[in-house]
Design an enzyme around this catalytic site. Structure first.
Site, PDB file in Angstrom:
ATOM      1  N   HIS A 258       0.815  -1.208   0.000  1.00  0.00           N
ATOM      2  CA  HIS A 258       0.000   0.000   0.000  1.00  0.00           C
ATOM      3  C   HIS A 258       0.854   1.266   0.000  1.00  0.00           C
ATOM      4  O   HIS A 258       0.361   2.331  -0.379  1.00  0.00           O
ATOM      5  CB  HIS A 258      -0.956  -0.013   1.188  1.00  0.00           C
ATOM      6  CG  HIS A 258      -2.167  -0.849   0.949  1.00  0.00           C
ATOM      7  ND1 HIS A 258      -3.448  -0.432   1.242  1.00  0.00           N
ATOM      8  CD2 HIS A 258      -2.307  -2.089   0.413  1.00  0.00           C
ATOM      9  CE1 HIS A 258      -4.315  -1.371   0.905  1.00  0.00           C
ATOM     10  NE2 HIS A 258      -3.640  -2.398   0.411  1.00  0.00           N
TER      11      HIS A 258
ATOM     12  N   ASP B 200       7.983   5.238  -0.687  1.00  0.00           N
ATOM     13  CA  ASP B 200       8.597   6.395  -0.033  1.00  0.00           C
ATOM     14  C   ASP B 200       8.094   6.607   1.383  1.00  0.00           C
ATOM     15  O   ASP B 200       8.301   7.678   1.963  1.00  0.00           O
ATOM     16  CB  ASP B 200       8.344   7.661  -0.861  1.00  0.00           C
ATOM     17  CG  ASP B 200       6.871   8.050  -0.908  1.00  0.00           C
ATOM     18  OD1 ASP B 200       6.018   7.214  -0.510  1.00  0.00           O
ATOM     19  OD2 ASP B 200       6.566   9.182  -1.332  1.00  0.00           O
TER      20      ASP B 200
ATOM     21  N   ASN C  91      -7.344   2.005   3.394  1.00  0.00           N
ATOM     22  CA  ASN C  91      -6.345   1.836   4.452  1.00  0.00           C
ATOM     23  C   ASN C  91      -6.909   1.903   5.871  1.00  0.00           C
ATOM     24  O   ASN C  91      -6.334   1.324   6.795  1.00  0.00           O
ATOM     25  CB  ASN C  91      -5.255   2.897   4.319  1.00  0.00           C
ATOM     26  CG  ASN C  91      -4.401   2.711   3.088  1.00  0.00           C
ATOM     27  OD1 ASN C  91      -4.227   1.593   2.619  1.00  0.00           O
ATOM     28  ND2 ASN C  91      -3.872   3.800   2.546  1.00  0.00           N
TER      29      ASN C  91
ATOM     30  N   THR D 131      -2.833 -15.265   0.757  1.00  0.00           N
ATOM     31  CA  THR D 131      -2.812 -16.521   1.502  1.00  0.00           C
ATOM     32  C   THR D 131      -2.624 -16.294   2.996  1.00  0.00           C
ATOM     33  O   THR D 131      -2.773 -17.219   3.797  1.00  0.00           O
ATOM     34  CB  THR D 131      -1.709 -17.452   0.965  1.00  0.00           C
ATOM     35  OG1 THR D 131      -1.856 -18.746   1.537  1.00  0.00           O
ATOM     36  CG2 THR D 131      -0.320 -16.928   1.307  1.00  0.00           C
TER      37      THR D 131
ATOM     38  N   THR E  29      -4.978 -22.392   5.622  1.00  0.00           N
ATOM     39  CA  THR E  29      -3.714 -22.131   6.311  1.00  0.00           C
ATOM     40  C   THR E  29      -3.540 -20.620   6.425  1.00  0.00           C
ATOM     41  O   THR E  29      -2.691 -20.017   5.756  1.00  0.00           O
ATOM     42  CB  THR E  29      -2.517 -22.751   5.558  1.00  0.00           C
ATOM     43  OG1 THR E  29      -2.530 -22.277   4.185  1.00  0.00           O
ATOM     44  CG2 THR E  29      -2.584 -24.261   5.551  1.00  0.00           C
TER      45      THR E  29
ATOM     46  N   ASP F 205       1.812 -19.728   1.706  1.00  0.00           N
ATOM     47  CA  ASP F 205       1.987 -20.912   0.875  1.00  0.00           C
ATOM     48  C   ASP F 205       1.162 -20.753  -0.401  1.00  0.00           C
ATOM     49  O   ASP F 205       0.610 -19.682  -0.670  1.00  0.00           O
ATOM     50  CB  ASP F 205       1.589 -22.176   1.644  1.00  0.00           C
ATOM     51  CG  ASP F 205       0.157 -22.110   2.192  1.00  0.00           C
ATOM     52  OD1 ASP F 205      -0.657 -21.331   1.645  1.00  0.00           O
ATOM     53  OD2 ASP F 205      -0.144 -22.828   3.168  1.00  0.00           O
TER      54      ASP F 205
END
Length: 352
Positions: free
Chosen positions: A65, A73, A92, A192, A245, A250
């Site tokens: 983000h 920056d 955000n 994930t 998971t 993964d």
């Protein structure tokens, strides 16, 4: 002839100039000026992870983000006096987290080598360390970024891809940041890990107050999500993006897509395009391949529109610009800061 000799001599000089002068990032940038910088960041991330493993997903997302708005920056870390900085934008707030970990890492680095290591580099190091903690996948981070002083909520809204994007919109948005369609699929694999608020997928399971299931979502999965997230859900309710998971980086994300278990509309869109779907199937079949490409894509993303050399500054406090500087917002100059307070607030759970 003399002109060619002069040009050749200049090129030879440029070739040996430090990367900071040439405006390039390099691995080991702080080896001389702050040799323990990366270790200190790693220790801060590890300490936070030991207390809350979910923070790793937040730090990976924080880097994304940051880079996708004004480039890498650290503009996402800036706080504005009137709530119009990047971190205040809808993509955000309140979902982005990890600010307090960056503050802790910055405080440790400042104590060791003041005014040397940028907040932007600390964000990049923290993301790498989070990838390693959740996926045992380490990579080297070229550094030498400088910190910016422009942070606008509208820039975050206009640049960050929402979970409602189509395949083509995703490809185009990543292309705007010099990332390929395959790299978009690769970086999407970060889903994930982490959790999501109901609002990010509610239109897939509700039409106003009527239960619904979009074509790319498993009916059984939709039923579970509807039980968790009613049509007017509690704003604090979250669910794992990868229900199998959720704390491990993964390739299960890609395996779930083929079962119509992608949480976001944008996730399922990777299956609707033949080229993108070929990448999904490739990564579902080969986790090692995905992790290798994920590391490379993270490094490439970390090079987006960076400030180097004498551009920007090295912030002493990651949430404010240095004394005499200012954060720019649509309303003009809104803050001039001159303090070095490293306190950080704990933000809500990481979502994607």
């Amino acid at each position: 002839m003399m002109g060619r000799v002069v040009v050749a001599a200049l090129l030879a000089v440029v070739a040996v100039l430090p990367a900071i002068v040439r405006g390039q990032l390099q691995v080991g940038f702080y080896n001389t000026t702050c040799p323990n910088a990366e270790t200190l960041v790693q220790q801060a991330v590890a300490a936070a992870f030991a207390n809350d493993s979910g923070i790793a997903a937040g730090l990976i997302r924080l880097h994304f983000h940051d880079c996708f708005v004004n480039g890498c920056d650290a503009s996402v870390l800036l706080v504005s006096a009137n709530g119009t900085a990047e971190r205040d934008a809808a993509p955000n707030k309140p979902s982005l987290r990890g600010f307090e970990v960056i503050d802790a890492a910055k405080a440790a680095v400042e104590s060791s080598c003041a005014g040397t290591v940028s907040c932007a580099d600390i964000v990049a190091f923290a993301a790498r360390d989070s990838v390693n903690l959740t996926g045992q996948a380490s990579y080297q981070v070229p550094s030498g970024r400088r910190d910016g002083n422009v942070s606008l909520d509208v820039d975050a809204t206009n640049n960050l891809p929402p979970p409602t994007f189509t395949a083509q919109q995703l490809v185009d948005r990543f292309a705007n940041k010099t990332l390929t369609a395959e790299e978009m699929v690769i970086l999407s694999g970060a889903h994930t890990v982490g959790r999501s608020f109901c609002s990010s997928f509610l239109p897939r399971i509700w039409s106003n107050t009527t239960p619904t299931v979009d074509a790319g979502l498993s009916p059984a999965y939709a039923t579970l999500l509807q039980a968790l997230c009613p049509s007017t859900p509690d704003a604090s309710t979250t669910t794992a993006v990868d229900p199998t998971t959720p704390a491990v980086l993964d390739n299960n994300y890609y395996k779930l897509l083929s079962l119509n278990l992608g949480l976001f509309f944008s996730d399922n869109q990777l299956r609707t395009n033949a080229t993108l779907n070929a990448s999904v199937n490739s990564f579902a079949a080969n986790e090692t391949l995905w992790k290798e490409k994920f590391a490379a894509a993270m490094v490439k993303m970390g090079n987006i529109e960076v400030l180097t050399g004498t551009q920007g500054e090295i912030r002493l406090n990651c949430s404010v610009v240095n004394s005499g500087g200012s954060i720019t917002s649509p309303a003009g100059i809104i803050a001039t800061m001159a303090h070095h307070d490293y306190s950080g607030s704990i933000h809500n759970i990481a979502t994607t």
